[in-house]
Motif scaffolding. Structure first.
Motif, short mmCIF file in Angstrom:
data_model
loop_
_atom_site.label_atom_id
_atom_site.label_comp_id
_atom_site.label_asym_id
_atom_site.label_seq_id
_atom_site.Cartn_x
_atom_site.Cartn_y
_atom_site.Cartn_z
N VAL A 185 0.96 -1.15 0.00
CA VAL A 185 -0.19 0.09 0.01
C VAL A 185 1.02 1.46 -0.01
CG1 VAL A 185 -1.91 -1.02 1.26
CG2 VAL A 185 -0.15 -0.07 2.58
N ARG A 186 0.32 2.30 -0.10
CA ARG A 186 0.99 3.55 -0.36
C ARG A 186 -0.11 4.61 0.26
NH1 ARG A 186 5.55 4.85 -2.82
NH2 ARG A 186 4.95 7.01 -3.17
N ILE A 187 0.36 5.15 1.51
CA ILE A 187 -0.56 6.09 2.35
C ILE A 187 -0.10 7.34 2.44
CG2 ILE A 187 -1.50 6.11 4.54
CD1 ILE A 187 -1.46 2.96 4.67
N ASP A 188 -1.07 8.21 2.19
CA ASP A 188 -0.71 9.85 2.21
C ASP A 188 -0.91 10.09 3.73
OD1 ASP A 188 -0.48 12.63 2.42
OD2 ASP A 188 -2.03 12.46 0.50
N THR A 189 0.03 10.47 4.33
CA THR A 189 -0.04 10.89 5.76
C THR A 189 -0.29 12.49 6.15
OG1 THR A 189 2.13 11.20 6.21
CG2 THR A 189 1.62 9.03 6.29
N GLY A 190 -0.40 13.11 4.81
CA GLY A 190 -0.38 14.42 5.12
C GLY A 190 1.03 15.29 4.88
N GLY A 191 1.88 14.69 5.23
CA GLY A 191 3.30 15.11 5.35
C GLY A 191 4.20 14.28 4.37
N ALA A 192 3.82 13.01 3.88
CA ALA A 192 4.62 12.32 3.22
C ALA A 192 3.61 11.16 2.51
CB ALA A 192 5.79 11.65 3.94
N THR A 193 4.10 10.51 1.65
CA THR A 193 3.35 9.28 1.10
C THR A 193 4.08 8.05 1.65
OG1 THR A 193 2.31 10.50 -0.65
CG2 THR A 193 2.41 7.94 -0.85
N ILE A 194 3.70 7.19 2.40
CA ILE A 194 4.61 6.17 3.00
C ILE A 194 4.33 4.89 2.33
CG2 ILE A 194 5.06 4.90 5.05
CD1 ILE A 194 6.07 7.75 5.04
N ASN A 195 5.11 4.21 1.78
CA ASN A 195 5.15 2.73 1.18
C ASN A 195 5.27 1.91 2.38
OD1 ASN A 195 5.38 0.75 -1.19
ND2 ASN A 195 7.37 0.39 -0.04
N ALA A 196 4.44 0.74 2.19
CA ALA A 196 4.35 -0.27 3.19
C ALA A 196 3.82 -1.68 2.67
CB ALA A 196 3.49 -0.07 4.49
N ALA B 18 6.98 -0.69 7.25
CA ALA B 18 6.80 0.48 6.13
C ALA B 18 8.39 1.16 6.11
CB ALA B 18 5.87 1.63 7.21
N ASP B 19 8.55 1.85 4.93
CA ASP B 19 9.62 2.59 4.63
C ASP B 19 9.29 3.94 5.32
OD1 ASP B 19 10.69 0.76 2.93
OD2 ASP B 19 9.86 1.39 1.02
N LEU B 20 10.48 4.19 6.06
CA LEU B 20 10.38 5.78 6.73
C LEU B 20 10.18 6.63 5.51
CD1 LEU B 20 13.21 5.07 9.35
CD2 LEU B 20 10.92 5.10 9.58
N ARG B 21 10.05 7.97 5.65
CA ARG B 21 10.08 8.95 4.61
C ARG B 21 11.34 9.15 4.11
NH1 ARG B 21 8.17 15.00 6.63
NH2 ARG B 21 6.20 13.85 7.24
N GLY B 22 11.74 9.38 3.26
CA GLY B 22 12.81 9.50 2.63
C GLY B 22 13.63 8.15 2.14
N TYR B 23 13.18 7.12 2.57
CA TYR B 23 13.91 5.74 2.39
C TYR B 23 13.00 5.00 1.68
CZ TYR B 23 17.00 6.79 6.35
OH TYR B 23 18.05 7.41 7.05
N GLY B 24 13.47 4.15 0.81
CA GLY B 24 12.77 3.00 0.19
C GLY B 24 11.86 3.71 -0.91
N ASP B 25 10.60 3.27 -0.86
CA ASP B 25 9.63 3.97 -1.83
C ASP B 25 8.78 4.70 -1.32
OD1 ASP B 25 10.71 2.62 -4.21
OD2 ASP B 25 9.63 0.58 -3.53
N SER B 26 8.93 5.15 -0.10
CA SER B 26 8.27 6.50 0.34
C SER B 26 8.68 7.72 -0.17
CB SER B 26 8.54 6.46 2.01
OG SER B 26 7.68 5.56 2.76
N SER B 27 7.86 8.67 0.07
CA SER B 27 8.29 9.97 -0.82
C SER B 27 9.38 10.86 0.10
CB SER B 27 7.10 10.89 -0.82
OG SER B 27 6.66 11.26 0.41
N ARG B 28 9.85 11.65 -0.58
CA ARG B 28 11.02 12.58 -0.17
C ARG B 28 10.77 14.02 0.24
NH1 ARG B 28 13.16 7.79 -0.98
NH2 ARG B 28 13.63 6.92 -2.91
N PRO B 29 10.11 14.38 1.06
CA PRO B 29 9.39 15.60 1.23
C PRO B 29 10.60 16.59 1.50
CG PRO B 29 8.80 14.56 2.85
CD PRO B 29 9.57 13.22 2.13
N PRO B 30 10.26 17.85 1.30
CA PRO B 30 11.58 18.89 1.45
C PRO B 30 11.92 18.81 3.00
CG PRO B 30 9.79 20.03 0.37
CD PRO B 30 9.11 18.48 0.77
#
Length: 292
Positions: free
Chosen positions: A8-19, A57-69
């Motif tokens: 799944v890919r879940i939008d947390t508001g600050g990032a999109t997390i791959n899990a 889950a992948d942490l933000r910035g890692y794996g296939d999670s998004s890489r927010p500013p």
């Protein structure tokens, strides 16, 4: 590596997390560390899923999670931001209360989550770390040598990024083959996954921002919480051949300064104990997760 799990890919508001998630039973969240992804759990997650609902889950910035500013203060990669992501992931999957198992940077996220969201975390396992503030206030030559990357990665953009870009895969292999272990420990599929992600300059930059946050905004959060203790049961697990296991500190004693109910397990392993000793790691985690 996660047969039977749903991605799944879940939008947390600050990032999109791959899990990935699968199994049935009490929920448990698995969080990886640097320089890895959720793939690090491939040797234990399927067995845990026989009696638990497992989310890796992948942490933000890692794996296939998004890489927010990151922001000028690096807060975009603080453990607080990462912890909030993962609480949102679990709630999105229907889990208001859950156990958390974190390794390395994921363990630091786990510690912060237990402080920031105590009503969500039922119990936590922190693998092969001591608390971040403790590490920074107890640096000696031995620790600075072993954790040299902590001080390299926090240098201003883009010095570490440029240095690592010279041979990113070679550097990744060096990281995986140190801290008490050897590269051959890792499954080829897992190494290929780590290589795929580490080859991405944006991913490497996000990892540097994680460490920059750890030396700045995260320390501010930790100092504000001095005296607070995690109330949920906490398992400290470490490898006897890693930096934590060969240091002067008693990990259980250190964690008892930060948590009210601490148990400890040492394994004959280096830093990457879950992949070095999957059966022993699984047994220790199952005992802890099913105790009470």
């Amino acid at each position: 590596m996660f047969d039977g799990f749903e991605r799944v890919r879940i939008d947390t508001g600050g990032a999109t997390i791959n899990a990935v998630h699968g199994g049935t039973g009490p929920p448990v969240l698995l969080l990886h560390g640097f320089p890895q992804t959720s793939a690090m759990w491939h040797r234990v997650a399927p067995a845990l899923a026989q009696r638990h609902t497992v989310v890796a889950a992948d942490l933000r910035g890692y794996g296939d999670s998004s890489r927010p500013p990151a922001g000028d203060d690096h807060a975009g990669y603080s453990f607080r931001a990462m912890a909030a992501d993962q609480v949102a992931v679990m709630r999105s999957l229907g889990h208001e209360r859950f156990a958390v198992v974190g390794h390395d940077r994921g363990a630091r996220v786990t510690h912060r989550m237990a402080l920031d969201a105590p009503d969500a975390v039922t119990r936590l396992a922190v693998l092969d770390i001591l608390p971040t503030l403790h590490v920074y206030t107890h640096v000696d030559r031995r620790l600075a040598t072993a954790y040299y990357h902590w001080f390299l990665f926090i240098q201003p953009y883009d010095l570490p990024e440029r240095l690592i870009a010279g041979d990113p895969v070679g550097y990744l292999h060096r990281l995986l083959g140190t801290w008490g272990g050897v590269l051959d420990t890792f499954a080829p599929g897992a190494v290929a996954e780590y290589e795929r992600v580490f080859a991405d300059p944006d991913a490497r930059h996000a990892m540097m921002e994680d460490y920059r946050a750890g030396a700045s905004v995260d320390l501010e959060h930790d100092r504000a919480d001095v005296g607070r203790r995690v109330q949920a049961p906490l398992l400290a697990m470490w490898g006897t051949r890693g930096v934590v296991g060969t240091g002067p500190d008693n990990p259980v004693a250190v964690w008892r300064e930060h948590a009210a109910d601490v148990r400890g397990v040492a394994l004959d392993a280096g830093h990457f104990l879950v992949e070095e000793r999957p059966e022993e790691s699984l047994a220790a985690l199952e005992r802890f997760l099913e105790d009470g």
